[in-house]
Design an enzyme around this catalytic site. Structure first.
Site, PDB file in Angstrom:
ATOM      1  N   ARG B  50       0.857  -1.188   0.000  1.00  0.00           N
ATOM      2  CA  ARG B  50       0.000   0.000   0.000  1.00  0.00           C
ATOM      3  C   ARG B  50       0.882   1.223   0.000  1.00  0.00           C
ATOM      4  NH1 ARG B  50      -3.017  -2.293   5.297  1.00  0.00           N
ATOM      5  NH2 ARG B  50      -3.918  -4.117   4.288  1.00  0.00           N
ATOM      6  N   ASP B  52       0.686   5.314   1.127  1.00  0.00           N
ATOM      7  CA  ASP B  52      -0.163   6.197   1.934  1.00  0.00           C
ATOM      8  C   ASP B  52      -0.792   7.299   1.086  1.00  0.00           C
ATOM      9  OD1 ASP B  52       0.415   4.900   4.255  1.00  0.00           O
ATOM     10  OD2 ASP B  52       2.018   6.269   4.859  1.00  0.00           O
ATOM     11  N   ARG B 197       9.811   7.874   4.745  1.00  0.00           N
ATOM     12  CA  ARG B 197       9.603   9.274   5.130  1.00  0.00           C
ATOM     13  C   ARG B 197      10.398   9.631   6.388  1.00  0.00           C
ATOM     14  NH1 ARG B 197       3.156   9.484   4.721  1.00  0.00           N
ATOM     15  NH2 ARG B 197       3.510  11.416   5.888  1.00  0.00           N
TER      16      ARG B 197
END
Lengths: 250, 250
Positions: B50, B52, B197
């Protein structure tokens, strides 16, 4: 009272063009709204020219007049934090009172960008027109050569053009080969309504062998919009730079 | 019944992430809706992972199973004309039944892009985080070197991570200097929630001299999220490529 020159860039995708229109999201509208808050005055923005709905700018130049004590150089920085993310105030400076963003402009450079990948690139799709066909750059350069110079561009402007004098000078017209595509970059004294999008449509017809480059002089001479190629969509078009006389280019 | 591998690219800006969620615009939702029309079946899309909300992909890989007689290679072409412009179906092909987009993935490459211009570039603003500060590339590369290898990345994943095994291998971590910015490109066996991130946030702290590169081994050893740098915003992050074993990479 001072006159401020403002360099802005914008992604035109989500705007109904430059010019303020009631009930529409426009570049001029967003700028004037932000400047009204910043200066506590009603501010009128003058651009170097209008760009159509969907057309972008890397180097659009505007001016406005204000009584606000805000230092001219700070205006761009403050605007960056007020404007939506698809308009960027790049820089600002005070200019002499005889400067005019449109009237003082000596030349403009536009760029029309084309993506030739089979599947369009999702990251540049807003700024490039997807035309997954091979083109003959040599033929396009030959056609571009015929467009350079001073001509009546009636064949290369929208039939809706109201301006009577359609004589303009093209100083340069380059076909730039890029990774997975190409760009048509054109510098001229000024451009008529839809002119760059029609130049691009015509040059790509030449590139795709649908039109002979040697036909360009006759198309120019015809002064008939139906003789040139199609008007290409706005998304590939970017106003790159506006040139001023050195003494206006402070 | 056949299994189809689909390569997609997307601009994540206007999506609530990859995973289907009722009432939200998601990548999986858009793909499944288009495939339901195309195949006249209820299709379940499996992604390599996935992404975000707001994260992009250049090379996301999915698979699905269908009884539809449509040739596997045509699926991408047909989908391109059905999907919204911010998802592009790049290519499609039939794969063996033991292929699984997530389970068969051997490595992934992510890229985190940063724009260091004073005024952000309007044309790449959706895909780059604006951080107009100078950084020390040498210090960042030293820190990146400490991250390469097999480590417990508990300090570099969201405190909300539910996965128990946080050991991952980073094969490469490069700092790429670009025009008006730089990118952090990292290839690993797999990535935990928010891991890229946080890696980006930590490496930029090093680049800005707020953290010593020699501190990285102790941060890893601490297994404590509060020891690493901030979680950077999603817009700069792109899933670049997913690697499969050659026999799954048909």
């Amino acid at each position: 009272m001072k006159k401020i020159k403002l360099h802005i860039a914008y992604d035109g995708t989500d705007f109904s063009g430059f010019q303020r229109q009631p009930g529409q999201r426009t570049i001029q509208g967003e700028l004037e709204n932000a400047l009204a808050i910043l200066t506590r005055e009603e501010v009128e923005i003058h651009g170097s020219g209008r760009t159509d709905a969907g057309v972008h700018a890397q180097g659009q130049i505007c001016h406005f007049v204000t009584k606000s004590p805000i230092p001219a150089e700070k205006v761009a920085y403050i605007l960056r934090n007020m404007l939506p993310r698809d308009i960027v105030a790049v820089s600002s400076e005070e200019v002499p009172h005889d400067f005019h963003a449109r009237k003082s402009a000596y030349w403009k450079t536009y760029r029309y960008q084309i993506d030739t990948r089979r599947a369009p690139d999702v990251f540049s799709r807003r700024y490039r027109t997807h035309l997954p066909y091979p083109v003959d750059f040599q033929a396009m350069r030959e056609a571009a050569g015929h467009l350079v110079g001073t001509h009546d561009f009636t064949s290369f402007c929208s039939a809706k053009t109201v301006v009577e004098d359609r004589v303009r000078t093209i100083y340069r017209c380059e076909i730039v080969e890029e990774e997975h595509g190409y760009a048509i970059q054109v510098t001229g004294s000024g451009f008529l309504y839809n002119m760059v999008r029609i130049l691009a449509g015509t040059l790509v017809e030449v590139g795709r062998k649908q039109l002979d480059p040697a036909a360009i002089p006759a198309i120019l001479a015809a002064c008939d919009r139906t003789q040139a190629g199609p008007t290409f969509p706005p998304e590939g078009l970017i106003l790159m730079e506006v040139g001023y006389h050195p003494w206006n280019n402070l």
